[in-house]
Design a protein around this motif. Structure first.
Motif, PDB file in Angstrom:
ATOM      1  N   ALA A   1       3.210 -34.321 -57.037  1.00 58.01           N
ATOM      2  CA  ALA A   1       2.987 -35.723 -56.663  1.00 58.01           C
ATOM      3  C   ALA A   1       4.031 -36.625 -57.312  1.00 58.01           C
ATOM      4  CB  ALA A   1       1.577 -36.155 -57.059  1.00 58.01           C
ATOM      5  N   ARG A   2       4.369 -36.370 -58.571  1.00 50.58           N
ATOM      6  CA  ARG A   2       5.386 -37.169 -59.273  1.00 50.58           C
ATOM      7  C   ARG A   2       6.734 -37.046 -58.572  1.00 50.58           C
ATOM      8  NH1 ARG A   2       9.365 -37.005 -63.282  1.00 50.58           N
ATOM      9  NH2 ARG A   2       9.427 -34.726 -63.295  1.00 50.58           N
ATOM     10  N   LEU A   3       7.102 -35.815 -58.213  1.00 53.24           N
ATOM     11  CA  LEU A   3       8.396 -35.600 -57.561  1.00 53.24           C
ATOM     12  C   LEU A   3       8.409 -36.177 -56.146  1.00 53.24           C
ATOM     13  CD1 LEU A   3       8.990 -31.995 -58.888  1.00 53.24           C
ATOM     14  CD2 LEU A   3      10.152 -34.089 -59.622  1.00 53.24           C
ATOM     15  N   LEU A   4       7.279 -36.152 -55.459  1.00 48.54           N
ATOM     16  CA  LEU A   4       7.192 -36.769 -54.132  1.00 48.54           C
ATOM     17  C   LEU A   4       7.376 -38.281 -54.240  1.00 48.54           C
ATOM     18  CD1 LEU A   4       4.272 -34.635 -52.664  1.00 48.54           C
ATOM     19  CD2 LEU A   4       6.675 -34.564 -51.946  1.00 48.54           C
ATOM     20  N   ARG A   5       6.791 -38.880 -55.267  1.00 44.70           N
ATOM     21  CA  ARG A   5       6.981 -40.323 -55.483  1.00 44.70           C
ATOM     22  C   ARG A   5       8.444 -40.658 -55.757  1.00 44.70           C
ATOM     23  NH1 ARG A   5       2.339 -39.574 -58.467  1.00 44.70           N
ATOM     24  NH2 ARG A   5       3.458 -39.713 -60.457  1.00 44.70           N
ATOM     25  N   LEU A   6       9.173 -39.710 -56.355  1.00 47.08           N
ATOM     26  CA  LEU A   6      10.585 -39.926 -56.661  1.00 47.08           C
ATOM     27  C   LEU A   6      11.497 -39.716 -55.450  1.00 47.08           C
ATOM     28  CD1 LEU A   6      10.754 -38.220 -60.172  1.00 47.08           C
ATOM     29  CD2 LEU A   6      10.828 -40.678 -59.662  1.00 47.08           C
ATOM     30  N   GLY A   7      10.924 -39.262 -54.331  1.00 51.36           N
ATOM     31  CA  GLY A   7      11.719 -39.118 -53.115  1.00 51.36           C
ATOM     32  C   GLY A   7      11.800 -37.728 -52.526  1.00 51.36           C
ATOM     33  N   ALA A   8      11.226 -36.721 -53.191  1.00 48.35           N
ATOM     34  CA  ALA A   8      11.205 -35.375 -52.612  1.00 48.35           C
ATOM     35  C   ALA A   8      10.246 -35.355 -51.421  1.00 48.35           C
ATOM     36  CB  ALA A   8      10.765 -34.358 -53.663  1.00 48.35           C
ATOM     37  N   VAL A   9      10.399 -34.352 -50.571  1.00 53.73           N
ATOM     38  CA  VAL A   9       9.461 -34.155 -49.459  1.00 53.73           C
ATOM     39  C   VAL A   9       8.903 -32.740 -49.554  1.00 53.73           C
ATOM     40  CG1 VAL A   9      10.540 -35.840 -47.927  1.00 53.73           C
ATOM     41  CG2 VAL A   9      11.296 -33.484 -47.853  1.00 53.73           C
ATOM     42  N   LEU A  10       7.664 -32.600 -49.134  1.00 53.72           N
ATOM     43  CA  LEU A  10       7.003 -31.302 -49.160  1.00 53.72           C
ATOM     44  C   LEU A  10       7.526 -30.439 -48.019  1.00 53.72           C
ATOM     45  CD1 LEU A  10       4.751 -29.489 -50.373  1.00 53.72           C
ATOM     46  CD2 LEU A  10       3.211 -30.527 -48.690  1.00 53.72           C
ATOM     47  N   VAL A  11       7.943 -29.220 -48.330  1.00 55.24           N
ATOM     48  CA  VAL A  11       8.377 -28.253 -47.326  1.00 55.24           C
ATOM     49  C   VAL A  11       7.234 -27.294 -47.032  1.00 55.24           C
ATOM     50  CG1 VAL A  11      10.002 -26.376 -46.810  1.00 55.24           C
ATOM     51  CG2 VAL A  11      10.798 -28.434 -48.003  1.00 55.24           C
ATOM     52  N   THR A  12       6.675 -26.683 -48.081  1.00 52.41           N
ATOM     53  CA  THR A  12       5.591 -25.719 -47.917  1.00 52.41           C
ATOM     54  C   THR A  12       4.656 -25.798 -49.113  1.00 52.41           C
ATOM     55  OG1 THR A  12       7.171 -24.214 -46.860  1.00 52.41           O
ATOM     56  CG2 THR A  12       5.053 -23.281 -47.477  1.00 52.41           C
ATOM     57  N   ASP A  13       3.362 -25.790 -48.821  1.00 50.34           N
ATOM     58  CA  ASP A  13       2.345 -25.763 -49.862  1.00 50.34           C
ATOM     59  C   ASP A  13       1.740 -24.362 -49.870  1.00 50.34           C
ATOM     60  OD1 ASP A  13       0.101 -25.975 -51.496  1.00 50.34           O
ATOM     61  OD2 ASP A  13      -0.451 -27.950 -50.736  1.00 50.34           O
ATOM     62  N   HIS A  14       2.055 -23.594 -50.906  1.00 50.06           N
ATOM     63  CA  HIS A  14       1.530 -22.234 -51.023  1.00 50.06           C
ATOM     64  C   HIS A  14       0.279 -22.190 -51.894  1.00 50.06           C
ATOM     65  CE1 HIS A  14       4.727 -20.060 -48.965  1.00 50.06           C
ATOM     66  NE2 HIS A  14       5.589 -20.857 -49.557  1.00 50.06           N
ATOM     67  N   GLY A  15      -0.330 -23.339 -52.151  1.00 51.66           N
ATOM     68  CA  GLY A  15      -1.524 -23.384 -52.982  1.00 51.66           C
ATOM     69  C   GLY A  15      -1.178 -23.341 -54.455  1.00 51.66           C
ATOM     70  N   GLY A  16      -0.781 -22.178 -54.949  1.00 49.63           N
ATOM     71  CA  GLY A  16      -0.442 -22.036 -56.363  1.00 49.63           C
ATOM     72  C   GLY A  16       0.901 -22.615 -56.721  1.00 49.63           C
ATOM     73  N   HIS A  17       1.788 -22.746 -55.741  1.00 43.71           N
ATOM     74  CA  HIS A  17       3.083 -23.391 -55.964  1.00 43.71           C
ATOM     75  C   HIS A  17       3.497 -24.121 -54.696  1.00 43.71           C
ATOM     76  CE1 HIS A  17       4.699 -19.783 -53.943  1.00 43.71           C
ATOM     77  NE2 HIS A  17       5.781 -20.501 -53.719  1.00 43.71           N
ATOM     78  N   LYS A  18       4.419 -25.044 -54.861  1.00 43.80           N
ATOM     79  CA  LYS A  18       4.863 -25.866 -53.734  1.00 43.80           C
ATOM     80  C   LYS A  18       6.387 -25.826 -53.651  1.00 43.80           C
ATOM     81  CE  LYS A  18       0.972 -29.035 -54.263  1.00 43.80           C
ATOM     82  NZ  LYS A  18       0.140 -28.445 -53.272  1.00 43.80           N
ATOM     83  N   ILE A  19       6.890 -25.804 -52.431  1.00 38.58           N
ATOM     84  CA  ILE A  19       8.324 -25.895 -52.197  1.00 38.58           C
ATOM     85  C   ILE A  19       8.608 -27.313 -51.721  1.00 38.58           C
ATOM     86  CG2 ILE A  19      10.298 -25.038 -50.891  1.00 38.58           C
ATOM     87  CD1 ILE A  19       8.731 -22.373 -50.587  1.00 38.58           C
ATOM     88  N   LEU A  20       9.540 -27.970 -52.396  1.00 38.40           N
ATOM     89  CA  LEU A  20       9.929 -29.341 -52.066  1.00 38.40           C
ATOM     90  C   LEU A  20      11.413 -29.367 -51.733  1.00 38.40           C
ATOM     91  CD1 LEU A  20       8.219 -31.262 -55.028  1.00 38.40           C
ATOM     92  CD2 LEU A  20       7.202 -30.621 -52.843  1.00 38.40           C
ATOM     93  N   ARG A  21      11.825 -30.434 -51.049  1.00 37.42           N
ATOM     94  CA  ARG A  21      13.239 -30.689 -50.807  1.00 37.42           C
ATOM     95  C   ARG A  21      13.565 -32.027 -51.461  1.00 37.42           C
ATOM     96  NH1 ARG A  21      16.540 -27.998 -47.785  1.00 37.42           N
ATOM     97  NH2 ARG A  21      14.898 -27.108 -46.483  1.00 37.42           N
ATOM     98  N   ALA A  22      14.511 -32.001 -52.380  1.00 39.34           N
ATOM     99  CA  ALA A  22      14.914 -33.204 -53.104  1.00 39.34           C
ATOM    100  C   ALA A  22      15.868 -34.038 -52.239  1.00 39.34           C
ATOM    101  CB  ALA A  22      15.617 -32.817 -54.404  1.00 39.34           C
TER     102      ALA A  22
END
Length: 121
Positions: free
Chosen positions: A74-95
């Motif tokens: 959530a912190r990184l999304l607020r900084l401008g990243a976007v969610l690519v894939t939510d694997h539950g235990g980990h998430k892949i983001l694009r900065a």
């Protein structure tokens, strides 16, 4: 940051493992239970360096470890990243800029994480 991952097309992974181990002065070790990952041990003290066999184009990505995947993502999304894939235990983001990063649960030794972890507001 937990580590840097050298994402390599599957057909080129063996050559990449040999190259990166020699280039970084380390040795290779298959990650138990993770057939797509080969660790380059002794390459960079305090940082995991792995060659990851993928079914896509060559690239690099970093893993950010945390004891709260949801809050860090959530912190990184607020900084401008976007969610690519939510694997539950980990998430892949694009900065911003297009680089991939994974937000993963703690991977480091517990004592190391306890003294090295940054706490963000």
């Amino acid at each position: 940051m937990y580590g840097i991952f050298i994402d390599t097309p599957a057909g080129e992974a063996d050559a990449a493992i040999t190259f990166w181990a020699a280039a970084l002065g380390g040795s290779s070790r298959q990650v138990p239970g993770e057939p797509a990952f080969t660790q380059i041990t002794g390459a960079v003290p305090g940082l995991a360096v792995d060659v990851q066999s993928i079914g896509d184009q060559a690239r690099y990505h970093v893993d950010i470890e945390t004891d709260d995947v949801e809050a860090e993502a959530a912190r990184l999304l607020r900084l401008g990243a976007v969610l690519v894939t939510d694997h539950g235990g980990h998430k892949i983001l694009r900065a911003p800029g297009g680089h991939l990063l994974c937000v993963v649960p703690v991977q480091s030794a517990e004592h190391f994480f306890a003294i090295e972890a940054e706490v963000w507001p």
